[in-house]
Design a protein around this motif. Structure first.
Motif, PDB file in Angstrom:
ATOM      1  N   LYS A  29       0.927  -1.366  -0.148  1.00 35.17           N
ATOM      2  CA  LYS A  29      -0.017  -0.247  -0.561  1.00 35.17           C
ATOM      3  C   LYS A  29       0.813   1.538   0.170  1.00 35.17           C
ATOM      4  O   LYS A  29       0.446   2.382  -0.289  1.00 35.17           O
ATOM      5  N   LEU A  44       0.747   4.457  -2.949  1.00 38.72           N
ATOM      6  CA  LEU A  44       0.409   5.388  -2.832  1.00 38.72           C
ATOM      7  C   LEU A  44       2.204   6.565  -2.960  1.00 38.72           C
ATOM      8  O   LEU A  44       1.513   7.694  -3.068  1.00 38.72           O
ATOM      9  N   HIS A  56      -7.053   2.517  -0.770  1.00 35.92           N
ATOM     10  CA  HIS A  56      -6.509   2.715  -1.897  1.00 35.92           C
ATOM     11  C   HIS A  56      -7.268   2.673  -3.052  1.00 35.92           C
ATOM     12  O   HIS A  56      -7.108   3.313  -4.596  1.00 35.92           O
TER      13      HIS A  56
END
Length: 569
Positions: free
Chosen positions: A326, A330, A378
């Protein structure tokens, strides 16, 4: 023959002094803490070194190499050290001191033939090449994946890296400038770039470093390729009982290409490619692997236009990447790929500092994971929905001229009782491919965070025969039992799969891996497919012969592919 070894402390000190005189004191790293990043592989491999040397010009690189050969030490060429099999770091014991020559400071690329080709110097990254070509409407051989973590153009060529683009095949060139040591122990510079640079090595390298040559110096090379011109038709052979691409393929071993550090490469000449406009992304999910088999054979067998990319991901890999990849996702999304090398360097410095303090191992990974776990979700809603509905995921990027036939093929097959598809918005398409990229490092993060439960990662990248229809692996219970997570993802149309097994504490990873090899041999697979043998895999006969022909004295990167580590006298 090679000079006597600097076996004494006095000899080692003299060599280090010579190297400092060439590149400057700050660019000769000799302490354990200073050298840690360069003598430890991204995922695998580590060992002691006498020093890590970081030349800043091609002339400095040549002089450092001369000093090392004169001193009789082992030389391990290294660029970004992003490989997964430990191929650019030491591993185990050697009969001579080891010098790692890290070339990342030697940045630079020269566009030739109006940008249709490029000369890349050793420290040039895929990201830098991609950015330089973008204003010209062109792109390099590979545009996603390891380019995001700073992998070098040179490393891709030397390791036959495959990439995700269906039409282009492995990184390959027959045009390179490199140094080798012959059977008599004589170092020489070989200019097969097809560029007239003169005869004196230092003059040649200085001219190349500064781009001091014109188009009149650049020869046409009809008899030497700067990319694989046949892969697009080669991958379409769906009835062939051999894989489309793999590291030991003799047809793609040529001098620097596939050299894996067995020569010192100073420059490579490569083709660039027109950037596709108006592309679209299609997301397919199914619970029946046979549906993807049928789709693959239809695309390769009858589509007029091959897709640009076709990336597969299993649900378990999806889940592990969604959590443990993740922060990578990001960071790329919000900061861009150009910032990632700096972020990785900062992470390494934090870990180095943490090692001096009473903190748990892999402190930076644990901190980043703690932060990522507290950030909102996300991934786009439709991707999450497809994750809940389907076990197998395939993402297709299609050029404008192939959109209609792709839409027709998908609409003919789906929705079915076990599968469906949707056309991505631009944001969803970017997210799908970025999520697939994040899977590559997610297993490493999982291991760092869960060290109490994880013994290690068994990481395989395999190439299945092009005629394989039963492609999804089903392990027998005795092999499956010690595995916490099986992560399957890869380049589906090429039938190249990455299979990462996160192994339970107390398991012997090496024994498990060798048992996996037996299964792969029975399936007709070749391995490794695109990460090269490193210190994990034994080199097959053609690859071993390539290494021996390039480096008969075993000066460069000895032991690679389970070959001999000893000097050949």
């Amino acid at each position: 023959m090679p000079a006597p070894l600097p076996s004494s402390e006095t000899g080692a000190i003299a060599l280090l002094d010579d190297l400092r005189g060439i590149v400057g004191r700050r660019h000769v790293l000799a302490g354990d803490r200073e050298t840690l990043r360069h003598r430890t592989g991204f995922r695998f491999g580590s060992g002691p070194v006498l020093a890590v040397v970081r030349p800043g010009t091609l002339v400095e690189q040549w002089r450092v190499l001369q000093a090392c050969i004169a001193a009789g030490v082992i030389v391990i060429p290294q660029a970004a050290n992003t490989g997964l099999t430990g191929g650019s770091t030491p591993h185990g014991a050697y009969d001579r001191p080891v010098i790692v020559i890290n070339t990342l400071r030697i940045k630079g690329l020269h566009l030739i033939r109006d940008g249709a080709q490029v000369i890349a110097l050793p420290g040039t990254t895929l990201y830098e090449l991609e950015a330089r070509l973008k204003p010209l409407g062109r792109e390099p051989h590979s545009v996603i994946g390891s380019s995001c973590i700073g992998a070098s153009v040179m490393g891709g060529v030397c390791n036959n890296s495959g990439g995700a683009l269906v039409r282009r095949g492995p990184a390959y060139t027959e045009l390179a400038l490199y140094a080798r040591v012959d059977a008599q122990g004589v170092l020489s510079l070989v200019n097969h770039l097809g560029i007239a640079l003169g005869e004196d090595p230092e003059t040649m390298l200085d001219r190349l470093d500064h781009g001091a040559f014109g188009e009149s110096d650049v020869a046409a090379t009809p008899d030497r390729a700067a990319s694989d011109p046949h892969y697009g038709s080669h991958v379409r052979s769906i009835h062939a009982d051999t894989p489309a691409r793999f590291n030991a393929d003799p047809s793609r071993l040529f001098e620097a290409s596939g050299s894996a550090g067995k020569v010192m490469v100073f420059a490579v000449r490569l083709d660039t490619f027109p950037k596709e406009a108006g592309t679209r992304v299609f997301y397919i999910g199914t619970n029946n692997p046979a549906e993807l088999t049928e789709l693959r054979r239809t695309i390769l067998g009858s589509f007029a236009h091959l897709p640009i990319a076709a990336e597969y991901m299993h649900r378990e890999a999806f889940d592990v990447a969604a959590r443990y990849g993740k922060d990578t996702y990001l960071a790329i999304r919000h900061l861009g790929t150009d910032r990632l090398p700096l972020l990785y360097a900062a992470k390494a410095r934090v870990d180095s500092l943490a090692a001096r303090l009473p903190l748990r191992a892999h402190f930076a990974d644990r901190l980043l994971q703690w932060l990522a776990d507290r950030m909102p979700g996300h991934l786009p809603a439709r991707m999450r929905e497809w994750r809940d509905r389907y076990e197998h995921h395939l993402v297709l990027r299609i050029a404008a001229d192939g959109v209609a036939e792709a839409q027709e093929a998908l609409a003919t097959r789906f929705p079915s009782a076990t599968g469906d598809w949707f056309e991505c918005t631009p944001a969803e398409g970017d997210a799908a491919f970025l999520h697939r990229f994040a899977a590559a490092g997610a297993a490493v993060r999982y291991r760092q965070v869960h060290g109490d439960a994880v013994e290690d990662i068994v990481a395989l990248d395999i190439a299945l025969p092009r005629n394989t229809t039963d492609w999804f692996e089903r392990l027998p219970e005795d092999l499956s039992a010690p595995i916490l997570h099986k992560l399957y993802y890869g380049h589906f149309l090429c039938h190249v799969f990455h299979q990462d097994y996160i192994v339970r504490k107390g398991t012997d990873p090496l024994a498990l891996e060798h048992a996996m090899w037996d299964l792969l041999d029975r399936r007709g697979a070749e391995y490794p497919a695109e990460h090269n043998v490193g210190h994990l895999y034994p080199a097959k006969p053609a690859l071993r012969a390539h290494y021996e022909a390039l480096d008969p004295c075993n000066v460069f990167n000895p032991g690679i592919g389970h070959t001999s580590r000893d000097a050949m006298r």
